[in-house]
Write a protein that holds these residues in place. Structure first.
Motif, PDB file in Angstrom:
ATOM      1  N   HIS A 283      12.507   4.132   0.965  1.00 21.64           N
ATOM      2  CA  HIS A 283      12.483   4.995  -0.471  1.00 21.64           C
ATOM      3  C   HIS A 283      11.589   5.954  -0.488  1.00 21.64           C
ATOM      4  N   GLU A 284      10.149   5.614  -0.107  1.00 24.47           N
ATOM      5  CA  GLU A 284       9.251   6.709  -0.269  1.00 24.47           C
ATOM      6  C   GLU A 284       9.505   7.773   0.838  1.00 24.47           C
ATOM      7  N   ALA A 285       9.898   7.626   1.906  1.00 22.53           N
ATOM      8  CA  ALA A 285      10.431   8.727   2.960  1.00 22.53           C
ATOM      9  C   ALA A 285      11.346   9.649   2.355  1.00 22.53           C
ATOM     10  N   LEU A 286      12.224   9.233   1.664  1.00 21.68           N
ATOM     11  CA  LEU A 286      13.346   9.927   0.991  1.00 21.68           C
ATOM     12  C   LEU A 286      12.772  10.582  -0.149  1.00 21.68           C
ATOM     13  N   LEU A 287      11.742  10.226  -1.008  1.00 17.61           N
ATOM     14  CA  LEU A 287      11.245  10.807  -2.007  1.00 17.61           C
ATOM     15  C   LEU A 287      10.496  11.863  -1.436  1.00 17.61           C
ATOM     16  N   THR A 288       9.864  11.654  -0.419  1.00 18.13           N
ATOM     17  CA  THR A 288       9.032  12.924   0.217  1.00 18.13           C
ATOM     18  C   THR A 288      10.059  13.943   0.900  1.00 18.13           C
TER      19      THR A 288
ATOM     20  N   ARG B 154      23.480   1.750  -0.466  1.00 13.45           N
ATOM     21  CA  ARG B 154      23.358   0.981  -1.556  1.00 13.45           C
ATOM     22  C   ARG B 154      22.544   1.644  -2.724  1.00 13.45           C
ATOM     23  N   HIS B 155      21.951   3.265  -2.561  1.00 11.18           N
ATOM     24  CA  HIS B 155      20.977   3.728  -3.228  1.00 11.18           C
ATOM     25  C   HIS B 155      21.893   5.197  -3.494  1.00 11.18           C
ATOM     26  N   PRO B 156      23.044   5.253  -4.285  1.00 15.05           N
ATOM     27  CA  PRO B 156      23.512   6.650  -4.437  1.00 15.05           C
ATOM     28  C   PRO B 156      22.678   7.586  -5.295  1.00 15.05           C
ATOM     29  N   GLU B 157      21.595   7.287  -5.720  1.00 18.78           N
ATOM     30  CA  GLU B 157      20.551   8.119  -6.506  1.00 18.78           C
ATOM     31  C   GLU B 157      19.835   9.124  -5.274  1.00 18.78           C
ATOM     32  N   PHE B 158      20.314   8.780  -3.915  1.00 18.88           N
ATOM     33  CA  PHE B 158      19.772   9.646  -3.216  1.00 18.88           C
ATOM     34  C   PHE B 158      20.841  10.621  -2.392  1.00 18.88           C
ATOM     35  N   ALA B 159      22.032  10.444  -3.186  1.00 18.30           N
ATOM     36  CA  ALA B 159      23.167  11.234  -2.447  1.00 18.30           C
ATOM     37  C   ALA B 159      23.093  12.777  -2.444  1.00 18.30           C
ATOM     38  N   ASP B 160      22.199  13.328  -3.204  1.00 20.27           N
ATOM     39  CA  ASP B 160      21.977  14.714  -3.123  1.00 20.27           C
ATOM     40  C   ASP B 160      21.135  15.156  -2.034  1.00 20.27           C
ATOM     41  N   LEU B 161      20.563  14.207  -1.089  1.00 19.94           N
ATOM     42  CA  LEU B 161      19.982  14.481   0.244  1.00 19.94           C
ATOM     43  C   LEU B 161      20.734  14.833   1.323  1.00 19.94           C
ATOM     44  N   ALA B 162      22.076  14.350   1.337  1.00 23.14           N
ATOM     45  CA  ALA B 162      22.777  14.207   2.160  1.00 23.14           C
ATOM     46  C   ALA B 162      22.903  15.656   3.023  1.00 23.14           C
ATOM     47  N   GLY B 163      22.869  15.472   4.195  1.00 21.70           N
ATOM     48  CA  GLY B 163      22.680  16.891   4.817  1.00 21.70           C
ATOM     49  C   GLY B 163      23.492  16.668   6.239  1.00 21.70           C
TER      50      GLY B 163
ATOM     51  N   ALA C 200       1.833  13.875  13.175  1.00 28.32           N
ATOM     52  CA  ALA C 200       1.641  13.813  14.564  1.00 28.32           C
ATOM     53  C   ALA C 200       2.487  12.961  15.387  1.00 28.32           C
ATOM     54  N   ARG C 201       3.028  11.900  14.942  1.00 25.91           N
ATOM     55  CA  ARG C 201       3.916  10.730  15.484  1.00 25.91           C
ATOM     56  C   ARG C 201       5.360  10.755  15.094  1.00 25.91           C
ATOM     57  N   SER C 202       5.546  11.959  14.065  1.00 26.86           N
ATOM     58  CA  SER C 202       6.746  12.126  13.536  1.00 26.86           C
ATOM     59  C   SER C 202       7.397  10.902  12.976  1.00 26.86           C
ATOM     60  N   ARG C 203       6.636  10.128  12.292  1.00 27.65           N
ATOM     61  CA  ARG C 203       6.850   8.941  11.598  1.00 27.65           C
ATOM     62  C   ARG C 203       6.231   8.643  10.254  1.00 27.65           C
ATOM     63  N   PHE C 204       6.923   8.071   9.333  1.00 23.82           N
ATOM     64  CA  PHE C 204       6.340   7.231   8.177  1.00 23.82           C
ATOM     65  C   PHE C 204       5.972   5.785   8.318  1.00 23.82           C
ATOM     66  N   GLU C 205       4.676   5.645   7.941  1.00 21.06           N
ATOM     67  CA  GLU C 205       4.193   4.439   8.069  1.00 21.06           C
ATOM     68  C   GLU C 205       3.979   3.395   7.009  1.00 21.06           C
ATOM     69  N   LEU C 206       3.890   2.227   7.112  1.00 20.31           N
ATOM     70  CA  LEU C 206       3.579   1.241   5.720  1.00 20.31           C
ATOM     71  C   LEU C 206       2.875   0.318   6.545  1.00 20.31           C
ATOM     72  N   GLU C 207       1.458   0.162   6.201  1.00 20.62           N
ATOM     73  CA  GLU C 207       0.715  -0.862   6.843  1.00 20.62           C
ATOM     74  C   GLU C 207       0.475  -1.911   5.699  1.00 20.62           C
ATOM     75  N   ILE C 208       0.730  -3.216   6.115  1.00 21.48           N
ATOM     76  CA  ILE C 208       0.526  -4.591   5.318  1.00 21.48           C
ATOM     77  C   ILE C 208      -0.291  -5.483   5.975  1.00 21.48           C
TER      78      ILE C 208
ATOM     79  N   GLY D 208       0.773  -1.161   0.091  1.00 23.43           N
ATOM     80  CA  GLY D 208       0.174   0.033  -0.071  1.00 23.43           C
ATOM     81  C   GLY D 208       0.960   1.387   0.026  1.00 23.43           C
ATOM     82  N   ALA D 209       0.309   2.386   0.204  1.00 24.65           N
ATOM     83  CA  ALA D 209       1.051   3.639   0.174  1.00 24.65           C
ATOM     84  C   ALA D 209       1.744   3.928   1.608  1.00 24.65           C
ATOM     85  N   VAL D 210       2.821   4.556   1.298  1.00 24.28           N
ATOM     86  CA  VAL D 210       3.648   4.949   2.540  1.00 24.28           C
ATOM     87  C   VAL D 210       3.005   6.111   2.852  1.00 24.28           C
TER      88      VAL D 210
END
Length: 95
Positions: free
Chosen positions: A60-65, A86-95, A14-22, A7-9
């Motif tokens: 993955h979805e949290a990083l896209l967000t 493992r996913h250098p496509e997110f290297a631009d997010l390094a902070g 309110a709880r400062s978290r990303f969730e994925l329910e399955i 399902g969708a992430v």
């Protein structure tokens, strides 16, 4: 075996978290945002979801967000650190 029909992430600010329910189980990634940086400090996957790719989908979805919101990312959680390596496509997010 990796699950392809998750399902969708969702962000639960309110709880400062990303969730994925399955199937009634929830994988989560806890974060905090300060000064334009989203820090991931804890990821949890229930036993019923382990080995199905749930945590990877979640992060993955949290990083896209974070990218969509113009935030940088810092990881203190070992799973997120490993995911970013493992996913250098997110290297631009390094902070």
């Amino acid at each position: 075996m990796t699950e392809k029909n998750f399902g969708a992430v969702r962000d639960n600010p309110a709880r400062s978290r990303f969730e994925l329910e399955i199937d009634g189980a929830i994988a989560l990634a806890e974060y905090r945002v300060d000064d334009g940086v989203m820090t991931f400090f804890h990821t949890e996957t229930p036993p019923a979801l382990q080995g199905r790719g749930a945590a990877s989908k979640l992060i993955h979805e949290a990083l896209l967000t974070a990218r969509e919101r113009g935030l940088k990312v810092r990881a203190t959680c070992s799973f997120v650190i490993a995911y970013l390596k493992r996913h250098p496509e997110f290297a631009d997010l390094a902070g």
